[in-house]
Design a protein around this motif. Structure first.
Motif, mmCIF file in Angstrom:
data_model
loop_
_atom_site.group_PDB
_atom_site.id
_atom_site.type_symbol
_atom_site.label_atom_id
_atom_site.label_comp_id
_atom_site.label_asym_id
_atom_site.label_seq_id
_atom_site.Cartn_x
_atom_site.Cartn_y
_atom_site.Cartn_z
ATOM 1 N N SER A 232 -0.824 -0.150 -14.787
ATOM 2 C CA SER A 232 -0.769 -1.576 -14.834
ATOM 3 C C SER A 232 0.510 -1.904 -14.099
ATOM 4 C CB SER A 232 -0.636 -1.932 -16.371
ATOM 5 O OG SER A 232 -1.890 -1.782 -17.036
ATOM 6 N N TYR A 233 1.491 -1.130 -14.323
ATOM 7 C CA TYR A 233 2.865 -1.480 -13.777
ATOM 8 C C TYR A 233 2.506 -1.726 -12.213
ATOM 9 C CZ TYR A 233 7.090 -0.447 -11.074
ATOM 10 O OH TYR A 233 8.125 -0.524 -10.054
ATOM 11 N N LEU A 234 1.919 -0.525 -11.552
ATOM 12 C CA LEU A 234 1.533 -0.516 -10.143
ATOM 13 C C LEU A 234 0.875 -1.617 -9.626
ATOM 14 C CD1 LEU A 234 0.884 3.129 -9.690
ATOM 15 C CD2 LEU A 234 3.042 1.919 -9.221
ATOM 16 N N LEU A 235 -0.277 -2.119 -10.724
ATOM 17 C CA LEU A 235 -1.200 -3.344 -10.309
ATOM 18 C C LEU A 235 -0.089 -4.631 -10.297
ATOM 19 C CD1 LEU A 235 -3.796 -4.538 -9.918
ATOM 20 C CD2 LEU A 235 -3.989 -4.260 -12.513
ATOM 21 N N VAL A 236 0.865 -4.682 -11.243
ATOM 22 C CA VAL A 236 1.573 -5.945 -11.176
ATOM 23 C C VAL A 236 2.236 -6.034 -9.864
ATOM 24 C CG1 VAL A 236 3.633 -6.962 -12.406
ATOM 25 C CG2 VAL A 236 1.679 -6.180 -13.646
ATOM 26 N N MET A 237 2.918 -4.920 -9.413
ATOM 27 C CA MET A 237 3.645 -5.018 -8.187
ATOM 28 C C MET A 237 2.692 -5.343 -7.106
ATOM 29 S SD MET A 237 6.532 -4.663 -9.478
ATOM 30 C CE MET A 237 7.461 -4.720 -7.901
ATOM 31 N N LYS A 238 1.457 -4.841 -7.319
ATOM 32 C CA LYS A 238 0.661 -4.985 -6.086
ATOM 33 C C LYS A 238 0.284 -6.507 -5.700
ATOM 34 C CE LYS A 238 -2.919 -4.231 -2.801
ATOM 35 N NZ LYS A 238 -2.248 -4.169 -1.543
ATOM 36 N N LEU A 239 -0.008 -6.987 -6.989
ATOM 37 C CA LEU A 239 -0.500 -8.402 -7.173
ATOM 38 C C LEU A 239 0.734 -9.269 -6.910
ATOM 39 C CD1 LEU A 239 -2.735 -8.268 -10.327
ATOM 40 C CD2 LEU A 239 -3.481 -8.341 -7.973
ATOM 41 N N ALA A 240 1.978 -8.945 -7.171
ATOM 42 C CA ALA A 240 3.025 -9.853 -7.138
ATOM 43 C C ALA A 240 3.583 -9.738 -5.501
ATOM 44 C CB ALA A 240 4.026 -9.671 -8.133
ATOM 45 N N THR A 241 3.535 -8.581 -5.093
ATOM 46 C CA THR A 241 4.423 -8.277 -3.884
ATOM 47 C C THR A 241 3.619 -7.869 -2.607
ATOM 48 O OG1 THR A 241 4.937 -5.873 -4.365
ATOM 49 C CG2 THR A 241 6.361 -7.687 -5.316
ATOM 50 N N GLY A 242 2.112 -7.443 -3.041
ATOM 51 C CA GLY A 242 1.357 -6.682 -1.924
ATOM 52 C C GLY A 242 1.552 -5.304 -1.882
ATOM 53 N N ASP A 243 2.398 -4.965 -2.600
ATOM 54 C CA ASP A 243 2.813 -3.375 -2.504
ATOM 55 C C ASP A 243 3.008 -2.521 -3.653
ATOM 56 O OD1 ASP A 243 3.596 -0.834 -1.750
ATOM 57 O OD2 ASP A 243 5.566 -1.265 -0.695
ATOM 58 N N PRO A 244 2.049 -1.681 -4.128
ATOM 59 C CA PRO A 244 2.366 -1.293 -5.548
ATOM 60 C C PRO A 244 3.501 -0.516 -5.561
ATOM 61 C CG PRO A 244 0.709 -0.109 -4.231
ATOM 62 C CD PRO A 244 1.092 -1.357 -3.433
ATOM 63 N N PHE A 245 4.311 -0.128 -4.605
ATOM 64 C CA PHE A 245 5.510 0.608 -4.493
ATOM 65 C C PHE A 245 6.664 -0.096 -4.231
ATOM 66 C CE2 PHE A 245 2.061 3.436 -3.467
ATOM 67 C CZ PHE A 245 1.872 4.254 -4.767
ATOM 68 N N ALA A 246 6.562 -1.465 -4.401
ATOM 69 C CA ALA A 246 7.730 -2.229 -3.856
ATOM 70 C C ALA A 246 8.916 -2.036 -4.603
ATOM 71 C CB ALA A 246 7.579 -3.875 -4.001
ATOM 72 N N GLY A 247 8.691 -1.683 -6.368
ATOM 73 C CA GLY A 247 9.709 -1.440 -7.224
ATOM 74 C C GLY A 247 10.494 0.015 -6.734
ATOM 75 N N PHE A 248 9.849 0.928 -5.980
ATOM 76 C CA PHE A 248 10.601 1.900 -5.597
ATOM 77 C C PHE A 248 11.431 1.866 -4.336
ATOM 78 C CE2 PHE A 248 6.628 3.605 -7.769
ATOM 79 C CZ PHE A 248 7.079 4.399 -8.811
ATOM 80 N N ASP A 249 11.013 0.916 -3.584
ATOM 81 C CA ASP A 249 11.832 0.662 -2.558
ATOM 82 C C ASP A 249 13.107 -0.364 -2.816
ATOM 83 O OD1 ASP A 249 9.827 1.944 -0.514
ATOM 84 O OD2 ASP A 249 8.641 -0.075 -0.316
ATOM 85 N N ALA A 250 12.748 -1.088 -3.845
ATOM 86 C CA ALA A 250 14.039 -1.832 -4.078
ATOM 87 C C ALA A 250 15.068 -1.091 -4.879
ATOM 88 C CB ALA A 250 13.544 -3.084 -5.111
ATOM 89 N N GLN A 251 14.571 0.146 -5.537
ATOM 90 C CA GLN A 251 15.387 0.985 -6.345
ATOM 91 C C GLN A 251 16.458 1.517 -5.233
ATOM 92 O OE1 GLN A 251 13.267 3.469 -8.963
ATOM 93 N NE2 GLN A 251 12.375 1.534 -10.030
ATOM 94 N N LYS A 252 15.903 1.953 -4.303
ATOM 95 C CA LYS A 252 16.807 2.504 -3.228
ATOM 96 C C LYS A 252 18.124 1.785 -2.805
ATOM 97 C CE LYS A 252 12.791 4.562 -0.733
ATOM 98 N NZ LYS A 252 11.790 4.928 0.053
#
Length: 380
Positions: A232-252
Motif C-alpha cells: 500500500s505504501y508503494l501504491l500511494v507513492m505510485k499514485l501520488a508521484t508516478g513512481d512507487p520508489f520515489a521515497g527511496f530516491d528522496a531518502q538519498k
C-alpha cells in the motif's frame, strides 16, 4: 475495561506522562527565550511554510516536523524531498487538522501526546502480562526518562510507531487478531523500519507452532498484513508521484545514506563508523553520542539474552541492530526510543532506589537535549 475499575498504576502513568509531555512543551516554548536560536540551522533546512522566517513556532516544528506538516497539507509530488517520509502520520495530521480548525501543527501535537500516553499504557499492559506490574510500571517510567523520549511527544513518527508496535505484540499475546492485523498493516506505512517488525511476529508464530497443539489459522494473516501494508505504501507513492520508489530516491538526499547492502560488509561498517571517522560530539554522521548509545544498546542486547521473553528479544534485536548496521548511526539515539524491550530489561535490573540512578541523570540529559533541539542546535 467496562464494569471494572481502572488499575491505579495505569492512572498514575497517564498522569505522569501528561505532566511530562506538558512540561516538555513548556520547555520548548521557553527555549526560544533561554537558548540562542540557530537561525543558520533553521535556514539551512527545509522550512514549512516555505520561506517562513524563524519565530516562536519554529521551536515546535524543527527538522523533520516541517516535512510531516508539508506532506500533511500538500501530500506527495514528483521529485520532492518530502517523498522520503512515510504517509500514515501525515495523513493522521491532516485528519486532526480538520478538528483543530486547520492548525495542523496543533493537531500534530495533540496526536503525538495522545499516542505517547497510549504507548505508555499499552507498554504497562504488555509487560504486566509478560512479567508483573512492578516491572511494567518501572519500564514505563524508564521509557519516559530516556534522554530522547521527548520525541514521542513531538511531530515525529516515534509516537505512532511505538504505539503500533506495542499494541501489535500485546494483541498477539492476547490472541485478538483483528487489532493485531490492523497494526501489522499500518506499521509499514509509518516509517522504513515498520516492515522489520514482521520478524518478532514470525518468531512468536513459530514458537506457538512448536509449543501448542492447535494453531489459529487467522494468525497467518499477520505476515500477509505486513506485506499488504508495504504494498500500500508503494501504491500511494505510485499514485501520488508516478513512481512507487520515489521515497527511496528522496531518502538519498539525506546524509544518513542507510542501505541494506551495508549488512553485507560488517567489517567496513565497523571501520567506517569507529576507526576512519573524524569524531564530533554530535555531528550527523560522526556523532560520538550516537556511538556511545549504540554500545549501550549492544551491552543491553547481550544481557537480554535468555532474560527477555523470546518475542521481545527478537524485537529488540531487529529494531536496534538493523538501523545501526545499515548506515552511519545517524539519529541512532532517537531510533532507540522505539526499542522498548531495552527499558524492560533495565526495569528488571533496577529495583528500589537504584532506579533513581537512571531516572535522575537521564531526565536531566533529556532537558538539555530538548533545549538544544528546540533551538535548532541539535537533532538526533
Amino acid at each position: 475495561m467496562t464494569g471494572r475499575a481502572i488499575n491505579p498504576r495505569i492512572k498514575s502513568l497517564v498522569v505522569i506522562t501528561l505532566l511530562v509531555k506538558v512540561a516538555i512543551l513548556v520547555l520548548i516554548g521557553a527555549s526560544w527565550y533561554l537558548v540562542p536560536f540557530s537561525f543558520a540551522g533553521h535556514d539551512a533546512n527545509f522550512v514549512y511554510p516555505i520561506g517562513e522566517p524563524a519565530w516562536l513556532a519554529s521551536a515546535f516544528k524543527t527538522w523533520d516536523a516541517n516535512h510531516y506538516l508539508y506532506v500533511a497539507d500538500n501530500w506527495y509530488s514528483p521529485f520532492h524531498i518530502g517523498n522520503a517520509f512515510y504517509p500514515l502520520f501525515p495523513l493522521l495530521i491532516r485528519m486532526a487538522g480538520y478538528l483543530t480548525f486547520g492548525h495542523t501543527l496543533v493537531g500534530a501535537f495533540v496526536l503525538s501526546t495522545l499516542f505517547a500516553v497510549l504507548s505508555v499504557v499499552y507498554l504497562f499492559l504488555l509487560i504486566a502480562k509478560t512479567y508483573d506490574e512492578e516491572v511494567a510500571y518501572r519500564s514505563s517510567l524508564i521509557l519516559l526518562a530516556f534522554p530522547t523520549s521527548f520525541y514521542i511527544g513531538l511531530v515525529y513518527t516515534e509516537s505512532v510507531f511505538l504505539l503500533l508496535a506495542i499494541m501489535l505484540l500485546y494483541y498477539l499475546r492476547e490472541n485478538r487478531m483483528m487489532p493485531a492485523i490492523a497494526c501489522s498493516f499500518l506499521l509499514p506505512l509509518t516509517r522504513p523500519t515498520g516492515i522489520l517488525v514482521i520478524v518478532p511476529v514470525l518468531v512468536a508464530l513459530l514458537l506457538e507452532l512448536r509449543t501448542k497443539r492447535s494453531f489459529d489459522p487467522k494468525k497467518t494473516l499477520l505476515p500477509l498484513a505486513f506485506v499488504a501494508g508495504y504494498g500500500s505504501y508503494l501504491l500511494v507513492m505510485k499514485l501520488a508521484t508516478g513512481d512507487p520508489f520515489a521515497g527511496f530516491d528522496a531518502q538519498k538526499v539525506f546524509q544518513a545514506s542507510n542501505s541494506l547492502l551495508n549488512l553485507l560488509h560488517p567489517v567496513d561498517w565497523f571501520l567506517n563508523n569507529f576507526i576512519y571517522t573524524d569524531f564530533t560530539l554530535n555531528g550527523f554522521t560522526t556523532s560520538i553520542m550516537n556511538r556511545v548509545f549504540f554500545v549501550v544498546y549492544a551491552v543491553i542486547a547481550v544481557l537480554s539474552y535468555r532474560k527477555l521473553d523470546t518475542t521481545l528479544f527478537a524485537y529488540l534485536l531487529i529494531t536496534g541492530m538493523i538501523p545501526a548496521l545499515t548506515g552511519s548511526l545517524t539519529s541512532y539515539m532517537r531510533y532507540l526510543v522505539i526499542v522498548f524491550p531495552m527499558f524492560v530489561l533495565l526495569a528488571m535490573k533496577l529495583k528500589g532506589r537504584s532506579v533513581l540512578f537512571y531516572l535522575v541523570p537521564c531526565s536531566i540529559l533529556q532537558v538539555v537535549l530538548v533545549l538544544l533541539h528546540a533551538s535548532n542546535r541539535w537533532v538526533a
